[in-house]
Design a protein around this motif. Structure first.
Motif, PDB file in Angstrom:
ATOM      1  N   MET A  49       3.470  70.533 -72.951  1.00 44.17           N
ATOM      2  CA  MET A  49       2.592  71.634 -72.588  1.00 44.17           C
ATOM      3  C   MET A  49       1.962  72.208 -73.852  1.00 44.17           C
ATOM      4  SD  MET A  49       3.460  75.047 -70.388  1.00 44.17           S
ATOM      5  CE  MET A  49       3.944  74.047 -69.003  1.00 44.17           C
ATOM      6  N   ARG A  50       0.650  72.141 -73.966  1.00 46.24           N
ATOM      7  CA  ARG A  50      -0.025  72.619 -75.153  1.00 46.24           C
ATOM      8  C   ARG A  50      -0.013  74.138 -75.203  1.00 46.24           C
ATOM      9  NH1 ARG A  50      -3.918  69.509 -72.986  1.00 46.24           N
ATOM     10  NH2 ARG A  50      -5.289  71.328 -72.843  1.00 46.24           N
ATOM     11  N   GLY A  51      -0.007  74.682 -76.426  1.00 48.78           N
ATOM     12  CA  GLY A  51       0.038  76.123 -76.594  1.00 48.78           C
ATOM     13  C   GLY A  51      -1.152  76.844 -76.010  1.00 48.78           C
ATOM     14  N   SER A  74       5.245  85.885 -65.089  1.00 50.65           N
ATOM     15  CA  SER A  74       4.068  85.014 -65.117  1.00 50.65           C
ATOM     16  C   SER A  74       4.331  83.605 -65.619  1.00 50.65           C
ATOM     17  CB  SER A  74       2.976  85.660 -65.982  1.00 50.65           C
ATOM     18  OG  SER A  74       3.422  85.826 -67.301  1.00 50.65           O
ATOM     19  N   VAL A  75       5.550  83.294 -66.049  1.00 46.66           N
ATOM     20  CA  VAL A  75       5.800  81.919 -66.495  1.00 46.66           C
ATOM     21  C   VAL A  75       5.742  80.971 -65.306  1.00 46.66           C
ATOM     22  CG1 VAL A  75       7.197  82.689 -68.453  1.00 46.66           C
ATOM     23  CG2 VAL A  75       8.316  82.124 -66.286  1.00 46.66           C
ATOM     24  N   ARG A  76       5.419  79.736 -65.584  1.00 46.26           N
ATOM     25  CA  ARG A  76       5.259  78.777 -64.493  1.00 46.26           C
ATOM     26  C   ARG A  76       6.599  78.316 -63.923  1.00 46.26           C
ATOM     27  NH1 ARG A  76       0.527  75.373 -67.630  1.00 46.26           N
ATOM     28  NH2 ARG A  76      -1.185  76.779 -67.095  1.00 46.26           N
ATOM     29  N   GLY A  80      -1.498  85.153 -63.469  1.00 45.06           N
ATOM     30  CA  GLY A  80      -0.386  84.371 -62.939  1.00 45.06           C
ATOM     31  C   GLY A  80       0.857  85.168 -62.600  1.00 45.06           C
ATOM     32  N   CYS A  81       0.796  86.480 -62.707  1.00 51.54           N
ATOM     33  CA  CYS A  81       1.955  87.347 -62.441  1.00 51.54           C
ATOM     34  C   CYS A  81       2.407  87.256 -60.989  1.00 51.54           C
ATOM     35  CB  CYS A  81       1.572  88.793 -62.789  1.00 51.54           C
ATOM     36  SG  CYS A  81       2.796  90.020 -62.297  1.00 51.54           S
TER      37      CYS A  81
END
Length: 220
Positions: A1-3, A116-118, A168-169
């Motif tokens: 996963m790119r920054g 919000s993390v996936r 994304g929360c």
């Protein structure tokens, strides 16, 4: 996963400006001060946002490595790092694949980011990896609360517009339960509403506390 894979430029601009105003109006500056009090050694902060925590790290902190995947927020955070009284290095990276060595940190900080993390499970597994055995995690997150009617509203927002509007929360993620499931030893935690006085909104319900990566037998 790119920054730089996380891109929410409109949300980032709004968050940076509204977040700064909330420091005084909603009392968030005091929350951050209490959250970080007493930390020392090397600290990793996950999802540093625009760097609002940086001014509150105590002098005992030797270094903060601040991970932020969103490019615009990372730019704001780097400006805040220049004003911090402790060394802060702002780097790109995602919570699910932290670009740091295992067992490299004495403490970790989660501040309004776990929502919000996936992948919550993977993110907390990464935190356990980078903390030394016995290392401390401080957390300040929002989540479900307010009774059945509010919880119903939070769930409805999570299914519809809120994640798109708020980077994304998810409003209903249970931080305490997730930490327990990830194998952290929970310390004292406190549920609050922000602002403490005023209307209760779907994102007003917060929890602040501490947890630890368990010490391994035979290791200090």
């Amino acid at each position: 996963m790119r920054g730089d894979e996380v891109r929410h430029p409109l949300f980032a601009r709004c968050y940076a400006r509204l977040g700064a105003a909330a420091e005084t109006r909603a009392g968030l500056a005091g929350v951050r001060e209490r959250l970080l009090a007493g930390l020392s050694g090397r600290v990793v902060e996950i999802g540093a946002g625009s760097g609002l925590n940086f001014a509150h790290y105590p002098a005992g902190v030797a270094e903060v490595v601040a991970i932020e995947p969103e490019r615009e927020l990372r730019r704001w955070a780097r400006e805040a790092a220049l004003r911090a009284e402790v060394p802060v290095d702002v780097v790109p990276g995602a919570a699910e694949a932290l670009p740091v060595k295992s067992e490299a940190f004495d403490a970790a900080v989660l501040s309004l980011v776990l929502c919000s993390v996936r992948d919550v499970e993977r993110s907390l597994a990464e935190l356990r990896r980078v903390l030394r055995p016995g290392g401390e995690l401080r957390f300040f997150e929002h989540g479900p609360g307010g009774g059945p009617a509010m919880l119903l509203a939070q769930r409805a927002l999570d299914r519809t517009v809120w994640p798109r509007l708020a980077g994304g929360c998810r409003l209903t993620r249970d931080t305490v339960g997730a930490l327990r499931d990830a194998g952290f030893e929970l310390g004292p935690y406190r549920r609050t509403t922000l602002p403490e006085r005023g209307p209760r909104l779907p994102f007003s319900y917060c929890v602040t506390g501490a947890a630890w990566r368990p010490a391994e037998p035979g290791r200090a």
